[in-house]
Write an enzyme that holds these catalytic residues in place. Structure first.
Site, short mmCIF file in Angstrom:
data_model
loop_
_atom_site.label_atom_id
_atom_site.label_comp_id
_atom_site.label_asym_id
_atom_site.label_seq_id
_atom_site.Cartn_x
_atom_site.Cartn_y
_atom_site.Cartn_z
N GLN A 188 -24.08 52.46 106.56
CA GLN A 188 -23.25 52.55 107.76
C GLN A 188 -22.56 53.90 107.77
O GLN A 188 -22.08 54.37 106.74
CB GLN A 188 -22.21 51.44 107.78
CG GLN A 188 -21.28 51.46 108.98
CD GLN A 188 -20.16 50.44 108.85
OE1 GLN A 188 -19.08 50.77 108.36
NE2 GLN A 188 -20.41 49.22 109.25
N ASP A 219 -20.57 43.89 107.39
CA ASP A 219 -19.65 44.82 108.06
C ASP A 219 -18.22 44.64 107.57
O ASP A 219 -17.30 45.27 108.09
CB ASP A 219 -19.72 44.62 109.58
CG ASP A 219 -19.08 45.77 110.35
OD1 ASP A 219 -19.17 46.91 109.88
OD2 ASP A 219 -18.49 45.52 111.42
N SER A 257 -16.69 51.51 113.02
CA SER A 257 -18.10 51.60 112.64
C SER A 257 -18.86 52.29 113.76
O SER A 257 -18.73 51.93 114.92
CB SER A 257 -18.67 50.19 112.41
OG SER A 257 -17.94 49.50 111.43
#
Length: 279
Positions: free
Chosen positions: A263, A189, A213
């Site tokens: 993502q 991430d 996100s």
């Protein structure tokens, strides 16, 4: 840890008031892995960030057993703070077995040593860059990062929606396969969201973006050893509707593909960054 699928995740190294998404993914995966309690290892996970979490408070992870077969089992994890679900994940586990193999090769990139020298040169030449606070925040996290091209990842002018970095633990963890998957999840991430912004960033507008996100998915192809350097090659094939799609692959130094990540992120422009955009 408790006997009823409840686990507590303690606060980690915070770089702001909000809980880092990678920390939630890593802790949720460890909770699911501990509850699984077998030789099966996670091969995939899919998660949603539902509400902002508080970086200074512990998180309660509640694991539910959804299904189990001869080869696969699936667990759901909900992350809760102050009785509010802030994060949800489903992870699938597989019993080890043999099968056909193939993979895409990593593109040619600077070595760790070359990338490190390039980074230091860039830092020496950009002591007053507005991105320096981002670099300082990254340096406080447990993952060491060396971008392949600092001018792309840390610059403030439009670039191709593609980047890469070498990553590993700052301090050796000597982790088991479950924990190594969690460590890679944490690292996955970091930097990924920025790829969708790269073609649109300008010196005047990069701070006028609301980013977050929205969801995150990982497929584990092999077990990482995150004490060693891993290459994270990233790109964004699409952006629209104030959202951007990001994806990437992790490779070992000898070229084995270890994991694939996708993502979707929020990248909502405000102020000057919004001028001229279609509604």
């Amino acid at each position: 840890m408790s006997d009823d699928g409840h686990f507590t995740g303690q606060p980690g190294p915070a770089v702001g008031p909000r809980l880092f998404g990678g920390q939630a993914i890593a802790q949720a995966l460890m909770a699911a892995s501990l509850e699984e309690g077998s030789e099966r290892l996670a091969h995939s996970l899919h998660c949603y960030f539902l509400k902002p979490g508080n970086a200074e408070e512990p998180v309660d992870y509640r694991v539910t057993h959804l299904t189990s077969g001869r080869s696969f089992s699936i667990r759901r994890v909900e992350a809760i703070q102050n009785e509010v679900v802030i994060f949800s994940m489903i992870a699938s586990f597989q019993h080890p077995e043999a099968g056909f193999t193939h993979q895409d090769a990593a593109r040619d990139v600077p070595t760790v040593e070359q990338a490190s020298a390039n980074l230091q040169s860039w830092l020496d030449q950009h002591s007053d860059s507005p991105i320096r606070p981002v670099i300082e925040r990254i340096s406080k996290r447990p993952i060491e990062i060396i971008p392949l091209d600092a001018s792309v990842l840390m610059g403030s002018s439009s670039q191709e929606a593609k980047s890469g970095a070498w990553m590993r633990m700052r301090e050796p963890a000597n982790a088991n396969p479950r924990m190594n998957r969690a460590l890679l999840s944490y690292a996955s991430d970091m930097l990924l969201l920025r790829n969708a912004i790269l073609p649109h960033i300008r010196e005047s507008n990069w701070q006028d973006l609301q980013t977050a996100s929205l969801d995150h998915a990982i497929w584990f192809h092999d077990t990482p050893d995150f004490d060693q350097w891993h290459l994270f090659l990233m790109e964004s094939p699409w952006a629209g509707g104030a959202r951007g799609l990001n994806r990437g692959h992790f490779f070992t130094q000898d070229g084995r593909m270890i994991a694939t990540v996708t993502q979707e992120s929020l990248m909502r422009p405000h102020g000057d960054a919004r001028k001229g955009l279609a509604e």
